[in-house]
Design a protein around this motif. Structure first.
Motif, short mmCIF file in Angstrom:
data_model
loop_
_atom_site.label_atom_id
_atom_site.label_comp_id
_atom_site.label_asym_id
_atom_site.label_seq_id
_atom_site.Cartn_x
_atom_site.Cartn_y
_atom_site.Cartn_z
N LEU A 108 0.98 -1.30 -0.06
CA LEU A 108 0.21 0.08 0.15
C LEU A 108 0.64 1.20 0.12
N THR A 109 1.83 1.06 0.85
CA THR A 109 3.05 2.40 0.73
C THR A 109 3.76 2.47 -0.77
N ARG A 110 3.46 1.76 -1.72
CA ARG A 110 3.98 1.85 -2.85
C ARG A 110 2.71 2.16 -4.09
N THR A 111 1.67 2.21 -3.55
CA THR A 111 0.65 2.59 -4.40
C THR A 111 -0.16 3.83 -4.04
N HIS A 112 0.22 4.22 -2.54
CA HIS A 112 -0.11 5.53 -2.05
C HIS A 112 0.84 6.38 -1.18
N LYS A 113 0.48 7.59 -0.81
CA LYS A 113 1.60 8.28 -0.21
C LYS A 113 1.42 7.66 1.52
N GLY A 114 2.31 6.86 1.79
CA GLY A 114 2.34 6.54 3.21
C GLY A 114 2.90 7.40 4.19
N TRP A 178 9.56 -3.66 5.57
CA TRP A 178 8.71 -4.02 4.23
C TRP A 178 8.19 -2.77 3.78
N LEU A 179 8.03 -1.35 4.51
CA LEU A 179 7.22 -0.24 4.21
C LEU A 179 8.25 0.65 3.47
N ARG A 180 7.57 1.55 2.76
CA ARG A 180 8.44 2.52 1.75
C ARG A 180 7.55 3.79 2.07
N PRO A 181 7.82 4.49 3.36
CA PRO A 181 7.07 5.46 3.56
C PRO A 181 7.21 6.71 2.71
N TRP A 182 6.45 7.52 2.41
CA TRP A 182 6.52 8.93 1.76
C TRP A 182 7.07 9.71 3.08
N MET A 183 6.33 9.83 4.29
CA MET A 183 6.99 10.60 5.40
C MET A 183 6.74 9.59 6.57
N SER A 184 7.57 9.78 7.47
CA SER A 184 7.64 9.09 8.79
C SER A 184 8.13 10.00 9.91
N VAL A 185 7.20 9.53 11.03
CA VAL A 185 7.55 10.07 12.31
C VAL A 185 8.25 8.86 13.15
N ILE A 186 9.12 9.17 13.78
CA ILE A 186 9.78 8.31 14.94
C ILE A 186 9.59 8.68 16.12
N THR A 187 8.71 8.18 17.09
CA THR A 187 8.47 8.80 18.38
C THR A 187 9.67 8.36 19.54
N SER A 188 10.16 7.22 19.28
CA SER A 188 10.94 6.73 20.33
C SER A 188 11.71 5.52 20.21
N THR A 189 12.90 5.33 20.65
CA THR A 189 13.58 3.91 20.33
C THR A 189 14.17 3.16 21.50
N ASP A 190 13.38 3.24 22.49
CA ASP A 190 13.92 2.35 23.93
C ASP A 190 13.69 1.12 23.45
N GLY A 218 10.35 12.95 0.41
CA GLY A 218 9.32 13.02 1.62
C GLY A 218 10.10 13.41 2.79
N ALA A 219 9.81 13.24 3.91
CA ALA A 219 10.50 13.64 5.19
C ALA A 219 10.46 12.85 6.34
N LEU A 220 11.55 12.96 7.13
CA LEU A 220 11.54 12.21 8.65
C LEU A 220 11.27 13.10 9.66
N ILE A 221 10.50 12.90 10.50
CA ILE A 221 10.18 13.65 11.72
C ILE A 221 10.58 13.00 12.91
N ILE A 222 11.62 13.26 13.68
CA ILE A 222 12.23 12.55 14.53
C ILE A 222 12.31 13.15 15.92
N ARG A 223 11.83 12.64 17.01
CA ARG A 223 11.99 13.21 18.38
C ARG A 223 13.17 13.49 18.74
N GLU A 224 13.50 14.57 19.30
CA GLU A 224 14.78 14.94 19.74
C GLU A 224 15.56 14.02 20.77
N GLY A 225 16.77 13.82 20.59
CA GLY A 225 17.51 12.95 21.47
C GLY A 225 17.53 11.47 21.54
N LEU A 226 16.83 11.38 20.38
CA LEU A 226 17.05 9.58 20.36
C LEU A 226 18.23 9.19 19.99
#
Length: 462
Positions: A108-114, A178-190, A218-226
């Motif tokens: 679905l991320t290949r056929t839409h903007k994920g 498996w995903l190919r995001p158009w944009m992604s948020v990363i909230t945490s990496t604990d 696209g874009a990556l939106i990542i929480r500070e300090g990860l």
């Protein structure tokens, strides 16, 4: 298999929260949808009402005839299904296209903007917030959520017109690769899922690889300090966010009388007077990430304000069942030490002068073994901790790993008790309660409706 070739879809483990969203997608397309799940639940019964053919015995003969054609049947399974599952092996042995849930989302991320939301914790709430903002805006969106939205009473949002699809990117079993995001948020990496990854370093590397999958433009939106490295392709914009600093952050935060307001500071356009429809403090940070994603894709200031104000939350995520001067009950899916820390801190901020009891069911033996001291530290923010037995999910018991490990490390001064899950209702009846939070990702939530009834009856007594 391409979407145009699919005439029927069969789910093995179809009642899971992530699998059911995909089932609803295919039901909406008028395709035959069927499957197996281990036990009937409220969710599976609802899927049956919507048109899904489900059975609950591992039985090849129960597979509908419409799902027995390899050239037109897509089979989707969850990683939690054992490899010796009879139905899974029937499809593999007979040449069907058999894919994991994450592979289908990748398609679905290949056929839409994920628009994808990754992170150890926070991704369900943040993705649900963004989906709500966008769905009520001129942009609209489709969404596959990791929980039941209280705005829409479902984990799937359908749009006939939008090319955007909001997806929760799950790091378990490296599914998000498996995903190919158009944009992604990363909230945490604990670190989590160390039964899969083995080491913290391998866990962080998995997130680093995930950032390389974001599409150019696209874009990556990542929480500070990860604590992770970024490996984005050329042409991918990178932004950071936080509660009080970052490219996107909050200013003029006001928390009073059970309400939270703040100004949204953004490199695109600042938006004053954001009001949280679900006013818990962790949702300031979640909301900043959700608004950043929505704004980068074209939502305007009024759409952001309205979306945040009317967001009602997700079942089992800071999910208030009772909220009064005499009793408070909420259910929270928190099952990682950092999730519990944020949940406990938010509850403490809201109810500074009240007695807070947490009833916690640890999830997985491996997670308890790896993080029992961290669980104890987070739970020690509250006044009383009631521990139930570990919910095993997909795991076999590990010698010496029980809830006792957490119990023994609760900080001095915090009341504590250990009970069996079956004793929870009687415990609530027999003990003084003020603010009660049910914590964990297991099946303790099945008791929440009964606990709600018991607390309301106690409050009604003279």
């Amino acid at each position: 298999m391409e979407l145009k070739d699919i005439k029927s879809v069969y789910f093995i483990g179809g009642g899971g929260i992530g699998m059911s969203a995909i089932a609803r997608y295919f039901i909406s397309r008028g395709i035959v949808v069927a499957g197996y799940d281990k036990t009937p639940t409220e969710l599976t019964l609802q899927l049956e009402k919507e048109g899904m053919l489900l059975h609950y015995d591992e039985d090849i003969d129960s597979i509908p005839h419409a799902c027995r054609k390899p050239e037109s049947t897509l089979v989707i399974y969850t990683p939690a299904i054992p490899k010796d599952h009879k139905e899974l092996n029937y499809f593999i042995d007979n040449g069907f296209d058999v894919e994991k849930r994450a592979q289908v989302l990748g398609m679905l991320t290949r056929t839409h903007k994920g628009l994808c939301f990754a992170g150890t914790h926070g991704k369900t709430t943040t993705s649900a917030m963004c989906a709500h903002i966008m769905h009520q805006s001129a942009l609209d969106c489709n969404a596959f959520l990791g929980g039941i939205s209280k705005n829409y009473h479902t984990n799937y949002i359908l749009s006939e017109k939008s090319d955007y699809v909001v997806i929760e990117a799950d790091e378990f079993d490296r599914s998000f690769h498996w995903l190919r995001p158009w944009m992604s948020v990363i909230t945490s990496t604990d670190p989590d899922h160390l039964d899969i990854y083995g080491t913290k370093e391998a866990y962080l590397e998995s997130f680093s690889h995930y950032t390389s999958l974001i599409q150019p433009g696209g874009a990556l939106i990542i929480r500070e300090g990860l604590e992770m490295s970024i490996d984005v392709q050329e042409g991918v914009r990178v932004y950071n966010y936080g509660t009080d600093s970052g490219d996107f952050h909050a200013d003029n935060i006001v928390i009073e009388n059970g309400e939270i307001t703040f100004d949204f500071i953004s490199p695109i356009e600042n938006v004053k007077g954001i009001q949280l429809g679900q006013p818990v403090s962790i949702n300031i940070e979640n909301g900043i990430a959700a608004m950043a994603m929505a704004q980068l894709n074209g939502c305007n200031a009024e759409e952001l304000r309205y979306g945040m104000m009317t967001y009602h939350g997700v079942d089992r995520r800071s999910d208030f069942k009772i909220k009064s001067d005499t009793a408070v009950l909420l259910s929270d899916y928190a099952h990682h030490p950092q999730e519990i820390f944020h949940s406990a801190r938010s509850i403490r901020e809201l109810y500074k002068n009240r007695h807070i009891t947490a009833i916690f069911q640890p999830h997985l033996y491996t997670r308890t073994r790896d993080f029992y001291k961290d669980f104890a530290d987070s739970l020690s923010l509250l006044d009383k901790v009631v521990l139930c037995d570990i919910y095993p999910a997909r795991e076999e018991p590990i010698p010496g790993v029980t809830s006792q490990l957490i119990y023994d490390n609760i900080k001095p001064g915090v009341e504590k008790e250990m009970i069996h899950k079956e004793e929870v209702l009687q415990y609530v009846r027999d003990n003084a309660t003020d603010v009660v939070v049910i914590l964990g990702a297991g099946d303790l939530d099945n008791y929440v409706t009964q606990i709600e009834t018991i607390l309301k009856e106690k409050c009604a007594r003279p």
